[in-house]
Design a protein around this motif. Structure first.
Motif, PDB file in Angstrom:
ATOM      1  N   CYS A   1     -56.490   7.045  16.054  1.00 22.62           N
ATOM      2  CA  CYS A   1     -57.504   6.158  15.461  1.00 22.62           C
ATOM      3  C   CYS A   1     -56.957   4.732  15.348  1.00 22.62           C
ATOM      4  O   CYS A   1     -55.748   4.525  15.228  1.00 22.62           O
ATOM      5  CB  CYS A   1     -57.859   6.687  14.072  1.00 22.62           C
TER       6      CYS A   1
ATOM      7  N   SER B   1     -57.020   3.086  12.815  1.00 25.00           N
ATOM      8  CA  SER B   1     -56.299   3.021  11.537  1.00 25.00           C
ATOM      9  C   SER B   1     -54.838   3.455  11.708  1.00 25.00           C
ATOM     10  O   SER B   1     -53.970   3.019  10.953  1.00 25.00           O
ATOM     11  CB  SER B   1     -56.983   3.891  10.481  1.00 25.00           C
TER      12      SER B   1
ATOM     13  N   HIS C   1     -55.289  11.641  11.222  1.00 27.40           N
ATOM     14  CA  HIS C   1     -56.283  11.991  10.214  1.00 27.40           C
ATOM     15  C   HIS C   1     -57.625  12.337  10.836  1.00 27.40           C
ATOM     16  O   HIS C   1     -58.613  12.485  10.139  1.00 27.40           O
ATOM     17  CB  HIS C   1     -56.420  10.849   9.198  1.00 27.40           C
TER      18      HIS C   1
ATOM     19  N   ASP D   1     -64.384  10.835  10.758  1.00 25.63           N
ATOM     20  CA  ASP D   1     -63.861   9.482  10.581  1.00 25.63           C
ATOM     21  C   ASP D   1     -64.728   8.442  11.302  1.00 25.63           C
ATOM     22  O   ASP D   1     -65.637   7.870  10.708  1.00 25.63           O
ATOM     23  CB  ASP D   1     -62.400   9.390  11.035  1.00 25.63           C
TER      24      ASP D   1
HETATM   25 ZN    ZN Z   1     -59.222   6.727  11.250  1.00 24.55          ZN
END
Ligand code: ZN
Ligand code: NAD
Length: 345
Positions: free
Chosen positions: A38, A40, A59, A152
């Protein structure tokens, strides 16, 4: 077990980590069948998140429940599940008000000790705390690639679009056409906008945005805000969505909106603070929304939208790789040579 661990800036490695086990009655052990890298994760990769040294990353994951704690009611061994990127209890002050992202027991998978110190999903096994509320069952007719992003990036794109208050016939600008921006475009289309503009500098991502019905604007080649204004009679768009995590992108999101419009930001800020154009926001009567996605509120309806064929989030997957290739996956995702990478164990 095999896992991807953060071992310093731009240094993610495949390691042999201990297989985790259930430590309490509300936990579940999940055998990962698909995980993803991701945007992130790139904040960790660039050394911007303290407390991540040695941590197993990841995640975004789906998998099969292997074992459940004694208080788990919704799941049993063998169930296919998708996880939110963070845990929530479902019964605290915030959860009872529907703000699961503020849960007093919130912890984020694979994000280090300042975010709850949970193991990550870029691993063969992951322990899910508060599993009855953190996981969602995957309908039988959906594959892993269709389901994974509801935990997500798709939830975040939908959250961004919903909070932008898009009305039928509106014009919308999405700043950033990475995975989250692409999911924002896909979700924005459900609200009936007349036109959606996608702003980025990466042509391959802008092409995907165009495939989702957006008008692409390459900010590396043309001043993006001017282009948006020129295409909207000089006024600017009704709504803008920021999906980058950068102050320059927030500024673009604010500047390209007309008076009375709405700005919805979801990028994780790469600075703790920055200048805020308070006078401009006030004089243009703008609405500003930002936030950590309230994922648990969206997983079920998004799975239903995917099952109904209204959303195809797996269309943005550009690379399918093995967990062992994780180091290379991080490198090419960071270099924007890949749009979205999924990994199998
Ligand atoms: Zn993420
Ligand atoms: P990404 O890094 O792959 O994509 C970001 C995109 O923005 C890239 O394509 C880049 O070229 C583009 N970009 C950079 N600067 C720009 C600018 N000034 N104007 C226009 N485009 C610009 O990341 P992603 O996976 O798409 O995630 C985007 C952001 O969303 C990240 O900050 C991520 O951490 C965040 N995020 C937030 C939540 C949440 O709960 N709010 C959830 C998931 C991800």
């Amino acid at each position: 077990m095999k896992a991807l661990a953060y071992e310093g800036e731009a240094n993610v490695n495949v390691v042999d980590a201990p297989k985790p086990s259930i430590g309490g009655p509300t936990e579940a052990l999940v055998r990962m069948t698909l995980t993803a890298v991701c945007g992130s994760d790139l904040h960790i990769y660039h050394g911007r998140i303290p407390g991540c040294e040695g941590c197993v990353l990841g995640h975004e994951f789906v998998g099969v429940v292997e074992e459940v704690g004694s208080e788990i009611r919704r799941f049993k061994a063998g169930d296919r599940v998708v996880s939110s990127f963070f845990s929530s209890c479902g019964h605290c002050y915030y959860c009872l008000r529907g703000w699961f992202n503020q849960c007093v027991s919130k912890a984020t998978f694979g994000y280090g000790k300042h975010f709850g110190d949970l193991g990550g999903g870029q691993a063969e096994y992951v322990v899910v705390p508060l599993a009855d509320h953190t996981l969602e069952p995957i309908p039988h007719d959906l594959g892993d690639e269709q389901a994974i992003f509801v935990g997500d990036i798709l939830a975040t794109g939908f959250f961004a679009a919903e909070r932008a208050e898009i009305k039928p016939g509106d014009t919308v600008a999405v700043i950033g056409a990475g995975p989250v921006g692409l999911m924002s475009i896909m979700s924005a289309q459900l609200f009936g906008p007349a036109r959606v503009f996608a702003i980025d500098m990466v042509d391959s991502r802008l092409e995907l945005a165009q495939g989702l019905g957006a008008v692409p604007i390459n900010a590396g080649q043309t001043p993006a805000v001017d282009a948006v204004k020129a295409a909207t009679g000089g006024f600017g768009v009704d709504r803008s969505i920021e999906a980058v995590g950068d102050l320059a992108a927030i500024a673009s999101a604010i500047e390209c909106v007309r008076g009375g419009g709405t700005i919805s930001t979801v990028g994780v800020p790469n600075h703790a603070s920055g200048d805020f154009p308070y006078l401009q926001m006030w004089s243009k009567s703008l609405t500003f929304r930002s936030g950590w996605c309230n994922v648990q509120a969206y997983m079920r309806p998004l799975l239903d939208l995917i099952a109904a064929g209204r959303l195809q989030p797996d269309a943005i997957i550009s690379h399918r790789m093995k967990l062992e290739e994780g180091k290379e996956a991080y490198r090419i995702f960071d270099a924007r040579e890949a749009t979205k990478i999924v990994l199998t164990p």
